[in-house]
Design a protein around this motif. Structure first.
Motif, PDB file in Angstrom:
ATOM      1  N   ILE A  78       7.780 -52.024  -7.979  1.00 20.21           N
ATOM      2  CA  ILE A  78       6.449 -52.010  -8.591  1.00 20.21           C
ATOM      3  C   ILE A  78       5.431 -52.551  -7.600  1.00 20.21           C
ATOM      4  O   ILE A  78       5.639 -53.604  -6.985  1.00 20.21           O
ATOM      5  N   THR A  79       4.318 -51.825  -7.459  1.00 16.49           N
ATOM      6  CA  THR A  79       3.182 -52.304  -6.679  1.00 16.49           C
ATOM      7  C   THR A  79       1.938 -52.279  -7.556  1.00 16.49           C
ATOM      8  O   THR A  79       1.826 -51.439  -8.456  1.00 16.49           O
ATOM      9  N   ALA A  80       1.011 -53.183  -7.285  1.00 15.73           N
ATOM     10  CA  ALA A  80      -0.289 -53.149  -7.957  1.00 15.73           C
ATOM     11  C   ALA A  80      -1.388 -52.729  -6.987  1.00 15.73           C
ATOM     12  O   ALA A  80      -2.575 -52.784  -7.325  1.00 15.73           O
ATOM     13  N   ASN A  81      -0.986 -52.295  -5.786  1.00 14.68           N
ATOM     14  CA  ASN A  81      -1.972 -51.920  -4.767  1.00 14.68           C
ATOM     15  C   ASN A  81      -1.406 -50.763  -3.945  1.00 14.68           C
ATOM     16  O   ASN A  81      -0.826 -50.971  -2.874  1.00 14.68           O
ATOM     17  N   ALA A  82      -1.566 -49.547  -4.454  1.00 14.81           N
ATOM     18  CA  ALA A  82      -0.971 -48.377  -3.792  1.00 14.81           C
ATOM     19  C   ALA A  82      -1.482 -48.163  -2.361  1.00 14.81           C
ATOM     20  O   ALA A  82      -0.683 -47.858  -1.472  1.00 14.81           O
ATOM     21  N   PRO A  83      -2.793 -48.303  -2.081  1.00 12.43           N
ATOM     22  CA  PRO A  83      -3.233 -48.105  -0.696  1.00 12.43           C
ATOM     23  C   PRO A  83      -2.590 -49.084   0.295  1.00 12.43           C
ATOM     24  O   PRO A  83      -2.152 -48.685   1.375  1.00 12.43           O
ATOM     25  N   ALA A  84      -2.513 -50.364  -0.071  1.00 13.56           N
ATOM     26  CA  ALA A  84      -1.880 -51.351   0.810  1.00 13.56           C
ATOM     27  C   ALA A  84      -0.385 -51.081   0.934  1.00 13.56           C
ATOM     28  O   ALA A  84       0.217 -51.261   1.998  1.00 13.56           O
ATOM     29  N   ASN A  85       0.210 -50.636  -0.165  1.00 11.13           N
ATOM     30  CA  ASN A  85       1.626 -50.287  -0.171  1.00 11.13           C
ATOM     31  C   ASN A  85       1.897 -49.141   0.809  1.00 11.13           C
ATOM     32  O   ASN A  85       2.811 -49.197   1.639  1.00 11.13           O
ATOM     33  N   LEU A  86       1.069 -48.105   0.739  1.00  8.03           N
ATOM     34  CA  LEU A  86       1.212 -46.960   1.638  1.00  8.03           C
ATOM     35  C   LEU A  86       1.099 -47.402   3.101  1.00  8.03           C
ATOM     36  O   LEU A  86       1.894 -46.980   3.953  1.00  8.03           O
ATOM     37  N   HIS A  87       0.123 -48.236   3.379  1.00  5.78           N
ATOM     38  CA  HIS A  87      -0.071 -48.705   4.753  1.00  5.78           C
ATOM     39  C   HIS A  87       1.149 -49.484   5.242  1.00  5.78           C
ATOM     40  O   HIS A  87       1.657 -49.246   6.349  1.00  5.78           O
ATOM     41  N   PHE A  88       1.651 -50.412   4.433  1.00  7.54           N
ATOM     42  CA  PHE A  88       2.749 -51.264   4.873  1.00  7.54           C
ATOM     43  C   PHE A  88       4.016 -50.463   5.142  1.00  7.54           C
ATOM     44  O   PHE A  88       4.668 -50.619   6.188  1.00  7.54           O
ATOM     45  N   TYR A  89       4.365 -49.589   4.210  1.00  8.52           N
ATOM     46  CA  TYR A  89       5.666 -48.913   4.334  1.00  8.52           C
ATOM     47  C   TYR A  89       5.643 -47.793   5.373  1.00  8.52           C
ATOM     48  O   TYR A  89       6.689 -47.506   5.974  1.00  8.52           O
ATOM     49  N   THR A  90       4.487 -47.195   5.622  1.00  9.18           N
ATOM     50  CA  THR A  90       4.443 -46.145   6.651  1.00  9.18           C
ATOM     51  C   THR A  90       4.044 -46.689   8.013  1.00  9.18           C
ATOM     52  O   THR A  90       4.632 -46.318   9.030  1.00  9.18           O
ATOM     53  N   GLN A  91       3.073 -47.605   8.063  1.00  9.95           N
ATOM     54  CA  GLN A  91       2.538 -48.056   9.346  1.00  9.95           C
ATOM     55  C   GLN A  91       3.230 -49.301   9.908  1.00  9.95           C
ATOM     56  O   GLN A  91       3.265 -49.499  11.116  1.00  9.95           O
ATOM     57  N   VAL A  92       3.765 -50.151   9.036  1.00  8.25           N
ATOM     58  CA  VAL A  92       4.473 -51.339   9.506  1.00  8.25           C
ATOM     59  C   VAL A  92       5.983 -51.079   9.545  1.00  8.25           C
ATOM     60  O   VAL A  92       6.627 -51.240  10.576  1.00  8.25           O
ATOM     61  N   LEU A  93       6.547 -50.633   8.413  1.00  4.83           N
ATOM     62  CA  LEU A  93       7.990 -50.358   8.388  1.00  4.83           C
ATOM     63  C   LEU A  93       8.341 -48.996   8.985  1.00  4.83           C
ATOM     64  O   LEU A  93       9.504 -48.750   9.310  1.00  4.83           O
ATOM     65  N   GLY A  94       7.359 -48.120   9.119  1.00 11.34           N
ATOM     66  CA  GLY A  94       7.599 -46.857   9.808  1.00 11.34           C
ATOM     67  C   GLY A  94       8.356 -45.818   9.005  1.00 11.34           C
ATOM     68  O   GLY A  94       8.899 -44.860   9.567  1.00 11.34           O
ATOM     69  N   LEU A  95       8.395 -45.978   7.672  1.00 12.28           N
ATOM     70  CA  LEU A  95       9.074 -44.992   6.833  1.00 12.28           C
ATOM     71  C   LEU A  95       8.195 -43.758   6.636  1.00 12.28           C
ATOM     72  O   LEU A  95       6.977 -43.812   6.839  1.00 12.28           O
ATOM     73  N   ARG A  96       8.814 -42.662   6.232  1.00 12.40           N
ATOM     74  CA  ARG A  96       8.075 -41.424   5.982  1.00 12.40           C
ATOM     75  C   ARG A  96       7.728 -41.325   4.495  1.00 12.40           C
ATOM     76  O   ARG A  96       8.606 -41.506   3.633  1.00 12.40           O
ATOM     77  N   LEU A  97       6.464 -41.054   4.180  1.00 13.33           N
ATOM     78  CA  LEU A  97       6.094 -40.735   2.801  1.00 13.33           C
ATOM     79  C   LEU A  97       6.595 -39.316   2.528  1.00 13.33           C
ATOM     80  O   LEU A  97       6.053 -38.347   3.065  1.00 13.33           O
TER      81      LEU A  97
END
Length: 319
Positions: free
Chosen positions: A14-33
């Motif tokens: 669960i996230t309450a902040n989708a934009p920050a979530n998208l940034h962290f998981y794609t740009q920091v952790l490097g996962l693919r959306l």
């Protein structure tokens, strides 16, 4: 051995902040959306799927975007999510990267015989990066900011926290056909962790159950895990699991069509939500593999509502 699960399929948080979530998981952790869609039971909420470059089963980390307060940590919950990488050198690389991005993390240490780093995202979602010994295949994402050799390979093990082992142990071993293989002290100093393996075992197919009677009962919120899903190869396997749960008189959702896979939901005795999901048909069923996640995907049974669904979604602009 009878009917066997083949590993972790996905984990939904669960996230309450989708934009920050998208940034962290794609740009920091490097996962693919790999899929941008909505919660099929609450179409006002995004459901974001992150995975490896090939959108492989067993690599999906997914999030419901709900406007909720932070979780209250405790037992009766999924307490930590394992993310697998190859080699101690990758963990050293990740420690430097996490520190450079200001991510809360511990030192590289050894947990259950594997080199590991515990860390949290900005909402307190708890993870453990660990060396899988090069056991599993890797499907890097060529557009990831993380070099191919250091990319996250997939999920596992998953750590549960329960106040007492016996009833959960009975479901895992007698109903779900897992094998209890070993124990180790919990790294947080609270209780003992029991390791249960699926199929051929290994870190992608393990559930670690921490027995922690001294903790309060968790309450879900942002930073919490909603459910964990386990792999079965196909619809025939899912039908067999559905019948097996009926045979044990274990209440379940029955089979649910999620379009990208078929699912079966039930709660283990401490209230943690489990799902069994098929490996296919996969995320490329409605958009090309090359462009997964680049536009809003809706399953056919929601397509006729696309205009009103899109109108209610907040823009998913990266933070």
């Amino acid at each position: 051995m009878g009917l066997q699960l083949t590993g972790i399929h996905h984990l939904t948080a669960i996230t309450a902040n989708a934009p920050a979530n998208l940034h962290f998981y794609t740009q920091v952790l490097g996962l693919r959306l790999v899929k941008k869609t909505v919660n099929q039971d609450d179409t006002t909420a995004y459901h974001l799927f992150y995975a490896d470059g090939a959108a492989s089963p067993g690599t999906d980390l997914t999030f419901f975007d709900w406007p909720v307060g932070p979780e209250r940590r405790g037992t009766h919950s999924v307490a930590r999510t394992g993310l697998r990488v190859s080699g101690r050198a990758s963990l050293d690389w990740w420690k430097a990267r996490l520190d450079a991005h200001g991510v809360t993390s511990g030192a590289v240490t050894e947990i259950d015989g594997r080199a590991a780093i515990d860390f949290e995202d900005g909402e307190g979602q708890r993870f453990r990066l660990l060396d899988d010994g090069g056991l599993a295949p890797s499907h890097p994402w060529e557009r990831s900011p993380v070099p191919a050799e250091h990319q996250i390979k997939g999920l596992g093990p998953i750590v549960l926290s329960v106040p007492a082992l016996e009833t959960t142990q009975a479901v895992l071993t007698h109903v779900m056909n897992m094998a209890e293989s070993r124990t180790y002290p919990s790294p947080d100093g609270e209780g003992t962790v029991h390791v249960f393996s699926m199929g051929e075992g290994g870190p992608a197919a393990e559930l670690h159950v921490a027995v922690q009677p001294g903790l309060p009962v968790a309450r879900q919120g942002a930073g919490a895990v909603h459910h964990v899903a386990f792999r079965t190869p196909d619809a025939e396997g899912l039908k067999a699991w559905t019948e097996r749960l009926k045979g044990f008189r274990l209440p379940s959702s029955g089979e649910v069509e999620r379009y990208y896979f078929r699912s079966l939901y039930f709660r283990e005795p401490n209230g943690i939500l489990f799902e069994i999901a098929t490996d296919g048909p996969g995320f490329a069923v409605d958009e090309p593999m090359e462009t997964l996640g680049e536009s809003l995907s809706l399953p056919p049974f929601l397509e006729h509502k696309r205009q009103q669904i899109e109108a209610r979604l907040k823009p998913l602009v990266e933070a």
